[in-house]
Enzyme design. Structure first.
Site, short mmCIF file in Angstrom:
data_model
loop_
_atom_site.label_atom_id
_atom_site.label_comp_id
_atom_site.label_asym_id
_atom_site.label_seq_id
_atom_site.Cartn_x
_atom_site.Cartn_y
_atom_site.Cartn_z
N CYS A 294 0.82 -1.42 -0.10
CA CYS A 294 0.14 -0.14 0.25
C CYS A 294 0.68 1.32 0.05
CB CYS A 294 -1.01 -0.11 1.15
SG CYS A 294 -2.45 1.10 0.79
N1 LIG Z 1 -2.96 1.38 4.12
C1 LIG Z 1 -1.92 2.40 3.49
O1 LIG Z 1 -0.79 1.97 3.38
C2 LIG Z 1 -2.52 3.53 3.25
C3 LIG Z 1 -1.64 4.40 2.20
C4 LIG Z 1 -2.24 5.94 1.97
N2 LIG Z 1 -2.27 6.72 3.05
C5 LIG Z 1 -3.76 6.05 1.38
O2 LIG Z 1 -4.63 6.16 2.00
O3 LIG Z 1 -3.85 5.49 0.11
#
Ligand SMILES: NC(=O)CC[C@H](N)C(=O)O
Length: 410
Positions: A294
């Protein structure tokens, strides 16, 4: 005290850790299994004077509207007593109907008491106490409404403690409330750990000696404590690395894990750290084993377009841009790998969790898998990058593959 958090969340456990001084462990029967959850609680409760499990959402809210994975599910599995925390700010006599409902909805659960939160005044408290008296459910805590106690939120939930000046300023106030607002005589026995089964949640022996970097700073910190424990138990030396502050990636790494987090919040600083970006590009060319989830995946893209519409170029490994969108993508996902990566094998089906606002401009040409019907993720024998968060603790084979591949890379 050992704390636990029900569900896949990465942010609330940071608050537990900041207060208890010990890693908080996630209890998720979907990402792991009921046996794993029981062993995790038993093992980490050994020698503790108190054990606290924070629930997720409402007591009965589990996957897709079912009870699966809910706080009630975990309470039943562990035979743990439940303390109901109620936001009573807009109720008086109705509080009795709410508590009656929770107590009778599933009578096999033990509702051991309630905490009344956001009580407006002493008069309001008396009304609530009078309403609850006939039910015989003890009131074990009363917290008065106090705006000064509110913690700031943003996309994905509370602002993490390391970024929250408000939280840091609250320390003594919270300790005072803890001491004065609860009936500790009756609460303490409820926090006593059940006799633990001695088995650890995972039973592995050291495999190989490898040095793995873990991106760990304000931009990247979404990790399950058990995943890090598992890597150490398998013989890995974990080196914290900061893409925000470090000038270079350490040269002796055989693998790197880029967890999720908030790269969009720190995109200007990440993009300005040219020397770190350069050393990471070089290490990837050199065959470093790389696992990114992510926020980590976003960092590997061409760049991030923030909520405000500013663009910051980053590692540039994937031919795609991460845009911060308006919609939260959230939920458990089952996925079957189409590629063999540094972590999973083609044909393997995994349970993971998605939790993000960003989306990518271009889907992968050879996707790792389908996520919610869309092609997603990249992978080959050296790299695994996906929006899907995986709990390695419940699936040691993923960590074993990653470390074996890292050892080969070194
Ligand atoms: N789960 C995460 O790593 C979130 C990544 C980033 N903050 C987003 O909202 O896309």
């Amino acid at each position: 005290m050992q704390t636990f958090k029900v569900g896949p969340d990465y942010i609330d456990p940071l608050f537990h850790r900041a207060i208890s001084g010990r890693p908080c462990r996630n209890l998720d029967v979907i990402l792991t299994s009921p046996d794993y959850v029981s062993a995790c609680v038993g093992y980490h409760s050994q020698g503790m004077d108190a054990v606290l499990i924070e629930g997720v959402m409402g007591l009965f809210d589990g996957r897709g509207g079912s009870h699966e994975g809910s706080t009630a599910h975990i309470a039943q599995l562990l035979q743990a007593p439940i303390l109901l925390v109620l936001d009573v700010q807009k109720q008086a006599a109705s509080v009795a109907a709410v508590v009656y409902g929770f107590c009778h909805y599933n009578p096999s659960l033990e509702i051991a008491g309630v905490v009344l939160n956001r009580v407006a005044s002493d008069r309001h408290r008396q009304l609530l106490e009078a309403a609850l008296a006939p039910l015989g459910v003890p009131i074990l805590g009363v917290l008065y409404r106090d705006q000064a106690l509110a913690l700031p939120s943003r996309h994905l939930g509370l602002v993490p403690p390391q970024e929250s000046r408000e939280f840091q300023a609250l320390g003594d106030r919270l300790a005072h409330l803890g001491n004065t607002c609860f009936d500790w005589e009756r609460l303490t026995p409820l926090l006593a750990p059940a006799p633990p089964p001695p088995d650890p949640p995972f039973n592995v022996s050291p495999l190989t000696q490898v040095t793995i970097g873990i991106a760990q700073d304000a931009a990247f910190h979404f990790y399950y404590a058990d995943t890090l424990d598992l890597l150490r138990a398998l013989g890995a030396t974990l080196i914290p690395v900061s893409p925000l502050r470090d000038t270079h990636l350490p040269t002796d790494l055989q693998g790197l894990i880029l967890g999720g987090g908030f790269p969009e919040v720190f995109a200007p600083e990440l993009a300005a750290n040219h020397s770190f970006l350069g050393s990471l590009r070089q290490a990837i060319q050199g065959g470093l084993a790389l696992y990114a989830e992510c926020g980590g995946l976003m960092y590997l893209s061409q760049g991030i377009e923030t909520f405000e519409g500013h663009y910051y170029p980053l590692v540039g490994y994937w031919p795609t841009v991460a845009h911060m969108g308006k919609k939260l993508t959230l939920g458990y996902r089952q996925a079957t790998a189409l590629q063999t990566t540094v972590c999973v094998q083609a044909g393997e089906t995994v349970q993971g969790h998605e939790f993000h606002y960003s989306c990518l401009s271009v889907p992968p040409a050879r996707p790792l898998w389908q996520l919610a019907g869309e092609p997603e993720g990249w992978g080959n024998s050296r790299i695994h990058a996906s929006y899907l968060h995986l709990h390695w603790g419940g699936h040691p084979q993923w960590a074993i593959r990653f470390l074996q591949q890292a050892a080969r890379a070194g």
